[in-house]
Design an enzyme around this catalytic site. Structure first.
Site, PDB file in Angstrom:
ATOM      1  N   ALA A 124     -19.920  10.822  -6.644  1.00  0.00           N
ATOM      2  CA  ALA A 124     -19.004   9.691  -6.495  1.00  0.00           C
ATOM      3  C   ALA A 124     -18.056   9.524  -7.672  1.00  0.00           C
ATOM      4  O   ALA A 124     -17.363   8.513  -7.758  1.00  0.00           O
ATOM      5  CB  ALA A 124     -19.807   8.402  -6.292  1.00  0.00           C
ATOM      6  N   ASP A 125     -17.988  10.520  -8.542  1.00  0.00           N
ATOM      7  CA  ASP A 125     -17.101  10.401  -9.710  1.00  0.00           C
ATOM      8  C   ASP A 125     -16.468  11.758 -10.044  1.00  0.00           C
ATOM      9  O   ASP A 125     -16.621  12.267 -11.157  1.00  0.00           O
ATOM     10  CB  ASP A 125     -17.907   9.885 -10.904  1.00  0.00           C
ATOM     11  N   PRO A 126     -15.725  12.361  -9.077  1.00  0.00           N
ATOM     12  CA  PRO A 126     -15.192  13.718  -9.294  1.00  0.00           C
ATOM     13  C   PRO A 126     -13.870  13.745 -10.063  1.00  0.00           C
ATOM     14  O   PRO A 126     -12.915  14.382  -9.652  1.00  0.00           O
ATOM     15  CB  PRO A 126     -15.016  14.223  -7.854  1.00  0.00           C
ATOM     16  N   ASN A 173     -15.221  15.790 -15.054  1.00  0.00           N
ATOM     17  CA  ASN A 173     -16.471  16.272 -14.456  1.00  0.00           C
ATOM     18  C   ASN A 173     -16.284  17.562 -13.675  1.00  0.00           C
ATOM     19  O   ASN A 173     -17.186  17.989 -12.957  1.00  0.00           O
ATOM     20  CB  ASN A 173     -17.063  15.203 -13.527  1.00  0.00           C
TER      21      ASN A 173
END
Length: 223
Positions: free
Chosen positions: A89-91, A95
């Site tokens: 949920a944090d691309p 990352n």
């Protein structure tokens, strides 16, 4: 989500779950977890020797195909969301790493989202209705999400028709799925409806993906 991110055992389990979901996929690499040294307060994972997602000059110098990377990244995230129902949920670019063989590597699985099979079907209908300018289809999904709460259905459908009409005639590559979903979220709020919590992370993920894709490829077409 914040509490979950503080537990590195949970994060590493999420990494391995996504790795299993992508077993045999030639486009994604998930770092291996070294469980013998991993605890709730420390995660020990494989070192990723790649080009940072923020290093656009390095991506160019390595001769990697940026539009291809954007397309592969979108397919990876859409598989997580719409097929697996379990997604990173944090691309954001910090990352992401691009390996020299063209694969994408993901790190930091502290924030993950989950969607039930029913919810995935609703999301697919919503996205299809937005992209194909079908306000009735969009309204049906949003009213299902209202979960029986009183709402002026006629007014909501009218506002959705106006929203959908703003995209009429627009080329698919110019549609920004994240922005469209954000507008739907604003509309729900105006009618006193709350976006289901599992969908809030999905909207955030799509907004991030849309931005990353367009940094790699100005003609990025997530739709």
């Amino acid at each position: 989500s914040l509490r979950g991110e503080l537990d590195f055992i949970a994060e590493c389990r999420s990494a391995e779950r996504i790795a299993r979901n992508f077993a045999g996929n030639p486009h994604l690499h998930i770092p291996r977890v070294y469980w013998e040294w991993t605890r709730s307060s420390v995660a020990v994972q494989e070192f990723i020797d790649g080009i940072a997602g923020t290093d656009h000059a390095g991506i160019q110098a390595a001769g990697l195909d940026k539009p291809q990377l954007a397309g592969q990244g979108a397919q990876i995230v859409l598989k997580m969301v719409l097929e697996d129902g379990f997604f990173h949920a944090d691309p954001h670019p910090g990352n992401l790493f691009f390996l020299r063989d063209g694969r994408i590597a993901l790190i930091d699985f502290g924030m993950v989202g989950r969607l039930s099979e029913q919810r995935r079907g609703e999301v697919a209908l919503l996205l299809h209705g937005l992209a194909q300018q079908r306000p009735g289809q969009v309204s049906e999904v949003l009213l299902d999400w209202a979960d029986g709460r009183e709402v002026d259905e006629a007014a909501l459908m009218q506002d959705i028709a106006v929203l959908v009409d703003t995209y009429r005639g627009m080329a698919l590559k110019d549609l920004r799925v994240g922005a469209m979903l954000n507008e739907v979220t604003v509309l729900l709020r105006q009618y006193g409806l709350t976006l289901p919590p599992d969908l809030a992370l999905m909207v955030k993920t799509f907004l991030t993906l849309d931005g990353v894709g367009r940094q790699l490829d100005a003609d990025f077409d997530m739709t």
